[in-house]
Design an enzyme around this catalytic site. Structure first.
Site, PDB file in Angstrom:
ATOM      1  N   GLU A   1     -14.812 -32.171 -56.080  1.00 56.98           N
ATOM      2  CA  GLU A   1     -14.778 -30.719 -55.866  1.00 56.98           C
ATOM      3  C   GLU A   1     -13.479 -30.149 -56.419  1.00 56.98           C
ATOM      4  O   GLU A   1     -12.560 -30.897 -56.767  1.00 56.98           O
ATOM      5  CB  GLU A   1     -14.908 -30.397 -54.366  1.00 56.98           C
ATOM      6  CG  GLU A   1     -16.287 -30.747 -53.819  1.00 56.98           C
ATOM      7  CD  GLU A   1     -16.490 -30.314 -52.376  1.00 56.98           C
ATOM      8  OE1 GLU A   1     -15.494 -30.111 -51.663  1.00 56.98           O
ATOM      9  OE2 GLU A   1     -17.646 -30.201 -51.964  1.00 56.98           O
TER      10      GLU A   1
ATOM     11  N   HIS B   1     -14.611 -17.925 -50.208  1.00 60.69           N
ATOM     12  CA  HIS B   1     -15.402 -18.858 -51.005  1.00 60.69           C
ATOM     13  C   HIS B   1     -15.967 -18.086 -52.186  1.00 60.69           C
ATOM     14  O   HIS B   1     -16.496 -16.990 -52.013  1.00 60.69           O
ATOM     15  CB  HIS B   1     -16.542 -19.460 -50.170  1.00 60.69           C
ATOM     16  CG  HIS B   1     -17.127 -20.671 -50.821  1.00 60.69           C
ATOM     17  ND1 HIS B   1     -17.945 -20.586 -51.919  1.00 60.69           N
ATOM     18  CD2 HIS B   1     -16.980 -21.981 -50.556  1.00 60.69           C
ATOM     19  CE1 HIS B   1     -18.290 -21.810 -52.292  1.00 60.69           C
ATOM     20  NE2 HIS B   1     -17.719 -22.680 -51.475  1.00 60.69           N
TER      21      HIS B   1
ATOM     22  N   ARG C   1     -10.251 -22.740 -55.574  1.00 56.84           N
ATOM     23  CA  ARG C   1     -11.148 -21.673 -55.110  1.00 56.84           C
ATOM     24  C   ARG C   1     -10.586 -20.263 -55.249  1.00 56.84           C
ATOM     25  O   ARG C   1     -11.313 -19.338 -55.570  1.00 56.84           O
ATOM     26  CB  ARG C   1     -11.431 -21.866 -53.620  1.00 56.84           C
ATOM     27  CG  ARG C   1     -12.422 -22.905 -53.386  1.00 56.84           C
ATOM     28  CD  ARG C   1     -12.729 -23.004 -51.949  1.00 56.84           C
ATOM     29  NE  ARG C   1     -13.733 -24.054 -51.842  1.00 56.84           N
ATOM     30  CZ  ARG C   1     -14.176 -24.548 -50.724  1.00 56.84           C
ATOM     31  NH1 ARG C   1     -13.715 -24.093 -49.595  1.00 56.84           N
ATOM     32  NH2 ARG C   1     -15.080 -25.482 -50.715  1.00 56.84           N
TER      33      ARG C   1
ATOM     34  N   HIS D   1     -14.196 -17.285 -45.991  1.00 54.47           N
ATOM     35  CA  HIS D   1     -14.729 -18.628 -45.760  1.00 54.47           C
ATOM     36  C   HIS D   1     -13.887 -19.481 -44.823  1.00 54.47           C
ATOM     37  O   HIS D   1     -14.414 -20.203 -43.992  1.00 54.47           O
ATOM     38  CB  HIS D   1     -14.838 -19.317 -47.110  1.00 54.47           C
ATOM     39  CG  HIS D   1     -15.485 -20.662 -47.063  1.00 54.47           C
ATOM     40  ND1 HIS D   1     -16.735 -20.867 -46.534  1.00 54.47           N
ATOM     41  CD2 HIS D   1     -15.053 -21.875 -47.486  1.00 54.47           C
ATOM     42  CE1 HIS D   1     -17.053 -22.144 -46.638  1.00 54.47           C
ATOM     43  NE2 HIS D   1     -16.049 -22.785 -47.198  1.00 54.47           N
TER      44      HIS D   1
ATOM     45  N   ARG E   1      -6.252 -23.980 -48.800  1.00 56.81           N
ATOM     46  CA  ARG E   1      -6.922 -25.230 -48.400  1.00 56.81           C
ATOM     47  C   ARG E   1      -7.675 -25.828 -49.579  1.00 56.81           C
ATOM     48  O   ARG E   1      -8.419 -25.128 -50.270  1.00 56.81           O
ATOM     49  CB  ARG E   1      -7.920 -24.935 -47.294  1.00 56.81           C
ATOM     50  CG  ARG E   1      -8.783 -26.132 -46.939  1.00 56.81           C
ATOM     51  CD  ARG E   1      -9.946 -25.726 -46.080  1.00 56.81           C
ATOM     52  NE  ARG E   1     -10.950 -25.018 -46.829  1.00 56.81           N
ATOM     53  CZ  ARG E   1     -12.242 -25.326 -46.851  1.00 56.81           C
ATOM     54  NH1 ARG E   1     -12.691 -26.360 -46.154  1.00 56.81           N
ATOM     55  NH2 ARG E   1     -13.102 -24.608 -47.539  1.00 56.81           N
TER      56      ARG E   1
HETATM   57  C1  LIG Z   1     -20.819 -22.632 -44.861  1.00 58.18           C
HETATM   58  C2  LIG Z   1     -19.610 -23.508 -44.682  1.00 58.18           C
HETATM   59  C3  LIG Z   1     -19.481 -24.662 -45.442  1.00 58.18           C
HETATM   60  C4  LIG Z   1     -18.359 -25.490 -45.278  1.00 58.18           C
HETATM   61  N1  LIG Z   1     -18.283 -26.653 -45.986  1.00 58.18           N
HETATM   62  C5  LIG Z   1     -17.255 -27.501 -45.747  1.00 58.18           C
HETATM   63  C6  LIG Z   1     -17.209 -28.780 -46.363  1.00 58.18           C
HETATM   64  O1  LIG Z   1     -18.102 -29.155 -47.105  1.00 58.18           O
HETATM   65  N2  LIG Z   1     -16.149 -29.589 -46.081  1.00 58.18           N
HETATM   66  C7  LIG Z   1     -15.136 -29.222 -45.241  1.00 58.18           C
HETATM   67  O2  LIG Z   1     -14.198 -30.002 -45.026  1.00 58.18           O
HETATM   68  N3  LIG Z   1     -15.161 -28.010 -44.638  1.00 58.18           N
HETATM   69  C8  LIG Z   1     -16.198 -27.167 -44.857  1.00 58.18           C
HETATM   70  N4  LIG Z   1     -16.221 -25.957 -44.225  1.00 58.18           N
HETATM   71  C9  LIG Z   1     -15.185 -25.651 -43.246  1.00 58.18           C
HETATM   72  C10 LIG Z   1     -15.439 -26.485 -41.996  1.00 58.18           C
HETATM   73  O3  LIG Z   1     -16.832 -26.538 -41.744  1.00 58.18           O
HETATM   74  C11 LIG Z   1     -14.726 -25.906 -40.791  1.00 58.18           C
HETATM   75  O4  LIG Z   1     -13.376 -25.697 -41.083  1.00 58.18           O
HETATM   76  C12 LIG Z   1     -14.827 -26.865 -39.603  1.00 58.18           C
HETATM   77  O5  LIG Z   1     -16.166 -27.216 -39.369  1.00 58.18           O
HETATM   78  C13 LIG Z   1     -14.226 -26.231 -38.371  1.00 58.18           C
HETATM   79  O6  LIG Z   1     -14.524 -27.066 -37.293  1.00 58.18           O
HETATM   80  P1  LIG Z   1     -13.963 -26.691 -35.870  1.00 58.18           P
HETATM   81  O7  LIG Z   1     -14.371 -27.787 -34.964  1.00 58.18           O
HETATM   82  O8  LIG Z   1     -12.524 -26.352 -35.970  1.00 58.18           O
HETATM   83  O9  LIG Z   1     -14.718 -25.320 -35.497  1.00 58.18           O
HETATM   84  P2  LIG Z   1     -16.265 -24.916 -35.510  1.00 58.18           P
HETATM   85  O10 LIG Z   1     -17.131 -25.968 -36.059  1.00 58.18           O
HETATM   86  O11 LIG Z   1     -16.347 -23.569 -36.127  1.00 58.18           O
HETATM   87  O12 LIG Z   1     -16.612 -24.803 -33.963  1.00 58.18           O
HETATM   88  C14 LIG Z   1     -16.025 -23.826 -33.150  1.00 58.18           C
HETATM   89  C15 LIG Z   1     -16.572 -23.962 -31.751  1.00 58.18           C
HETATM   90  O13 LIG Z   1     -15.810 -23.143 -30.873  1.00 58.18           O
HETATM   91  C16 LIG Z   1     -16.684 -22.397 -30.031  1.00 58.18           C
HETATM   92  N5  LIG Z   1     -15.979 -21.170 -29.633  1.00 58.18           N
HETATM   93  C17 LIG Z   1     -15.366 -20.262 -30.423  1.00 58.18           C
HETATM   94  N6  LIG Z   1     -14.805 -19.300 -29.670  1.00 58.18           N
HETATM   95  C18 LIG Z   1     -15.065 -19.614 -28.371  1.00 58.18           C
HETATM   96  C19 LIG Z   1     -14.778 -18.988 -27.119  1.00 58.18           C
HETATM   97  N7  LIG Z   1     -14.101 -17.849 -27.016  1.00 58.18           N
HETATM   98  N8  LIG Z   1     -15.229 -19.585 -25.992  1.00 58.18           N
HETATM   99  C20 LIG Z   1     -15.950 -20.751 -26.047  1.00 58.18           C
HETATM  100  N9  LIG Z   1     -16.239 -21.384 -27.204  1.00 58.18           N
HETATM  101  C21 LIG Z   1     -15.802 -20.811 -28.348  1.00 58.18           C
HETATM  102  C22 LIG Z   1     -17.918 -22.163 -30.893  1.00 58.18           C
HETATM  103  O14 LIG Z   1     -19.045 -21.827 -30.136  1.00 58.18           O
HETATM  104  C23 LIG Z   1     -18.022 -23.533 -31.570  1.00 58.18           C
HETATM  105  O15 LIG Z   1     -18.655 -24.430 -30.701  1.00 58.18           O
HETATM  106  C24 LIG Z   1     -17.334 -25.112 -44.383  1.00 58.18           C
HETATM  107  C25 LIG Z   1     -17.463 -23.951 -43.623  1.00 58.18           C
HETATM  108  C26 LIG Z   1     -18.591 -23.155 -43.768  1.00 58.18           C
HETATM  109  C27 LIG Z   1     -18.716 -21.914 -42.953  1.00 58.18           C
END
Ligand SMILES: Cc1cc2nc3c(=O)[nH]c(=O)nc-3n(C[C@H](O)[C@H](O)[C@H](O)COP(=O)(O)OP(=O)(O)OC[C@H]3O[C@@H](n4cnc5c(N)ncnc54)[C@H](O)[C@@H]3O)c2cc1C
Length: 539
Positions: free
Chosen positions: A119, A241, A287, A348, A383
Site C-alpha cells: 500500500e 482517504h 494518501r 478517514h 498515518r
Molecule cells: C472504511 C475503513 C477502512 C479502514 N481500513 C484500514 C486498514 O485496512 N488497515 C488499518 O490498519 N486501518 C484501517 N482503518 C482504520 C482502522 O480501522 C481504525 O483505526 C481502527 O479499527 C480503530 O480501532 P479502535 O478499536 O481504536 O476503534 P473502533 O474500531 O472504531 O471502535 C470504537 C468502539 O468504541 C465504541 N464507542 C465510541 N464512543 C463510545 C462511547 N461514548 N461510549 C461507549 N462506546 C463508545 C464504539 O461503539 C466502538 O465499539 C480503516 C478505517 C475505515 C473507516
C-alpha cells in the site's frame, strides 16, 4: 468485582483495541466492555486493506520504521515507531492463533504463507489481509473469543457520558473512579465504578460532512478525556482517504488503497491520468498527496468526482482480490471489471488524540487510551496505511502489561455519586440538535478540510463559538440523549482541530494551509499539544 456496578477494568469500545486488551487481561481481571451501539459498530469491522507487519524475508524492521517516519513528516516519536513495528509479527501470529483467517498463497516449494499486499508509503509488500474484508475477520474473531471468556461482560447500546475522577484528598493523588453511562434504549444514566478505565472509542472523522467512518466515530473518547483534564495532541492531522465511493445511495463505502497497490489508475472523466503531475510515485504516493491531488482536480474542473480504474486487470483477478468492493459496486450498477469506479476523498482517520505514553497511560492515573482515540507518537503528521490496526494491537498489549502489573495495588474505587437529573426536563426541540449536527459537519468540511487557510479557520472558529454556547445551554436544561452527547463531543473535537490547525504556521503531513504552503525548516518543529487547564469551554 464487588458488585454488579464495580469492575476491575471498564473498557469503553469494542473495536480492535478494546477487544484485544480485554482478551489479554481477562484471565486475571473482571472486565466490563462497552459499545455505543452493537459490538461491530466501530471502524475495525470496516477495515478492508489489512495490517502491516514485517513478514517477508526480503523486508526489514528498519525499512518499515523508515517508511513510517517518512510518512509522519518529522513528527513521529521514534520509540513509539520502533516499539510498534518490532511487535508486528507476534501480534499477527496472535490474531492467527485466535482464528483470524488471513489470506494465504502457496510458495514454489508447496508451503503456505501469508499473501502480502503493498500500500501507499510502504516500500515492501507487508500488509496481511483477509481478502478485502480484514476488519470483519478480525472483529468477528475477537468478539467470538471474548464472548467465550467468563470474565468479560458486554454492554451494548451504552454511551459513556463522562468520566468520574476523584479529587486529590488525604494526600492521595486524583485517580479515575469510573464513568457515567447512558443506556440509549431506556435513556437512563447509571454510574459504573472501576479501578481502571480504558478509552478505546476510535476516531473522530464524523466531525466532517463526508467520512468513510461508521456513525460511532464522533471523537467521544477525546472529548471525555479533555473534559476530565487530559492533554490532547496533533489534532490538526486529520487524514482524508482519497478514494471513497461516490454514489448517491452509498454514503461512506471505501475503495481500498490495495486497489491502487494492484495497479488501479486514477483518471479524469475523459480517461486521462493525472497523478504523475503531483508525485513521482503516482497512485502509490502517500494518501495526503493523493487526496489533495483529487481535491484539486475536482475543484479546478468543477467535477463531482474522479475515477479509479482497475478494469485493465483480468476479471477473475479483480473478483478474487476485491470480492467485497466488486459485489458492493455491482449492487449499485458499477461492474469494476469493465468500468472505472467514481471516487471522492472523505475524512478517514484521526492521527491526533489523547496524549499517551508507550503503555497507553494518559495524564490521569488509572485512565488509558488505546487505538485511534490515542496519540501515541506512532503516526506523527500522517498515518501510513495499515499501521493503525497494528497500533491497536500493540498498544492493547502494552496497556495490558501495565494494568496487570499495577491492578493488585489499586484500592477499590470510592462509592460513586448518582447522576443528577433534578434540574433538567425532556427536550421539546430536538430539531436544534439535528440542525447543529449538520451545520458543524458542513463548515468543518468547507473551512477545516483538505486545504486550509487562516481566514477559513477563523470563520470556522467564529461559527463554532455560537454552536458551543447553544449546546452548553441545551445540555444544561434538557435530559441527555445519544445525539446530544455526540454533538457535545463533536463540538469539542472541532475546536481542538481548529485550534491546533491555527497554531501550526506551516504545511506538514496532513495539515496543508495556503497561507504557509511550505514546511518550516528554520526551527525545531514539534507536536501540537493542547492542555485543558488553559481553556474554559463550558462543555
Ligand atoms: C472504511 C475503513 C477502512 C479502514 N481500513 C484500514 C486498514 O485496512 N488497515 C488499518 O490498519 N486501518 C484501517 N482503518 C482504520 C482502522 O480501522 C481504525 O483505526 C481502527 O479499527 C480503530 O480501532 P479502535 O478499536 O481504536 O476503534 P473502533 O474500531 O472504531 O471502535 C470504537 C468502539 O468504541 C465504541 N464507542 C465510541 N464512543 C463510545 C462511547 N461514548 N461510549 C461507549 N462506546 C463508545 C464504539 O461503539 C466502538 O465499539 C480503516 C478505517 C475505515 C473507516
Amino acid at each position: 468485582m464487588t458488585n454488579s456496578n464495580t469492575y476491575d477494568a471498564l473498557i469503553i469500545g469494542s473495536g480492535c483495541a478494546g477487544l484485544s486488551l480485554a482478551l489479554r487481561l481477562a484471565d486475571k481481571t473482571r472486565i466490563l466492555l462497552l459499545s455505543k451501539v452493537s459490538l461491530t459498530s466501530g471502524s475495525t469491522y470496516w477495515a478492508q486493506g489489512g495490517i502491516s507487519a514485517v513478514l517477508d524475508p526480503t523486508d526489514s524492521l528498519e525499512s518499515h520504521i523508515q517508511d513510517t517516519l517518512n510518512a509522519g513528516a518529522g513528527l513521529c516519536n521514534l520509540e513509539a515507531v520502533q516499539l510498534t513495528v518490532s511487535h508486528g509479527k507476534k501480534n499477527i501470529q496472535w490474531l492467527n492463533q485466535l482464528g483470524v483467517n488471513f489470506t494465504q498463497i502457496e510458495t514454489t516449494n508447496g508451503e503456505k504463507t501469508f499473501h502480502l499486499n503493498r500500500e501507499g508509503g510502504h516500500s515492501h509488500r507487508r500488509i496481511v489481509h483477509t481478502a478485502d474484508a480484514t476488519g470483519k475477520a478480525v472483529s468477528t474473531t475477537l468478539i467470538n473469543c471474548a464472548k467465550n471468556h467468563p470474565n468479560i461482560t458486554f454492554l451494548e447500546n451504552h454511551n459513556a457520558v463522562d468520566l468520574i475522577i476523584n479529587t486529590k484528598q488525604d494526600g492521595k493523588e486524583a485517580r479515575i473512579q469510573g464513568a457515567y453511562l447512558l443506556n440509549t434504549l431506556t435513556n437512563k444514566v447509571r454510574s459504573i465504578a472501576a479501578k481502571t478505565v480504558i478509552l478505546a472509542t476510535g476516531g473522530a472523522s464524523k466531525v466532517y460532512q463526508y467520512s468513510t467512518n461508521p456513525d460511532i466515530s464522533t471523537g467521544d473518547g477525546i472529548a471525555l478525556a479533555w473534559r476530565a483534564g487530559c492533554r490532547v495532541s496533533n489534532m490538526e492531522f486529520m487524514q482524508f482517504h482519497p478514494t471513497c465511493l461516490y454514489h448517491p445511495k452509498e454514503r461512506s463505502f471505501l475503495i481500498s488503497e490495495a486497489l491502487r497497490g494492484e495497479g488501479g489508475k486514477l483518471i479524469l472523466p475523459d480517461g486521462s491520468e493525472f497523478m504523475h503531475l503531483y508525485d513521482p510515485q503516482k497512485e502509490l504516493a502517500p494518501r495526503d498527496i493523493v487526496a489533495r491531488a483529487i481535491d484539486n482536480e475536482i475543484k479546478k474542473h468543477g467535477f463531482d468526482c474522479v475515477f479509479l480504474d482497475i478494469s485493465h486487470k483480468p476479471a477473475d483477478f479483480i473478483i478474487q482480490h476485491f470480492p467485497t468492493i466488486h459485489k458492493k459496486c455491482l449492487s449499485l450498477g458499477i461492474d469494476i471489471t469493465q468500468q472505472p469506479i467514481p471516487v471522492v476523498p472523505a475524512a478517514h482517520y484521526t492521527c491526533g488524540g489523547v496524549l499517551t505514553d508507550l503503555h497507553g497511560r494518559t495524564d490521569i492515573p488509572g485512565l488509558y487510551a488505546i487505538g485511534e482515540v490515542a496519540c501515541t507518537g506512532l503516526h506523527g503528521a500522517n498515518r501510513m496505511a495499515s499501521n493503525s490496526l497494528l497500533e491497536c494491537l500493540v498498544f492493547a498489549e502494552q496497556a495490558a502489561i501495565d494494568i496487570s502489573s499495577t491492578l493488585a495495588s489499586i484500592p477499590q474505587p470510592y462509592p460513586l455519586p448518582e447522576w443528577d437529573e433534578s434540574q433538567v426536563s425532556d427536550s421539546d426541540e430536538e430539531v436544534v440538535v439535528a440542525h447543529n449536527w449538520d451545520e458543524l459537519r458542513l463548515f468543518m468540511w468547507d473551512y477545516v478540510g483538505i486545504v486550509r487557510t487562516n481566514k477559513r479557520l477563523s470563520r470556522a472558529m467564529h461559527r463554532l463559538d455560537i454552536l458551543k454556547e447553544e449546546i452548553a445551554e441545551y445540555y444544561g436544561n434538557f435530559r441527555v440523549t445519544g445525539d446530544l452527547l455526540e454533538l457535545r463531543n463533536l463540538v469539542i473535537v472541532a475546536e481542538l482541530i481548529i485550534r491546533s490547525a491555527l497554531l501550526r504556521k506551516e504545511s506538514r503531513g496532513l495539515h496543508y494551509t495556503q497561507d504557509y504552503p511550505k514546511s518550516d525548516k528554520s526551527k525545531t518543529i514539534s507536536n501540537t499539544v493542547l492542555n485543558p487547564t488553559h481553556f474554559t469551554n463550558g462543555l
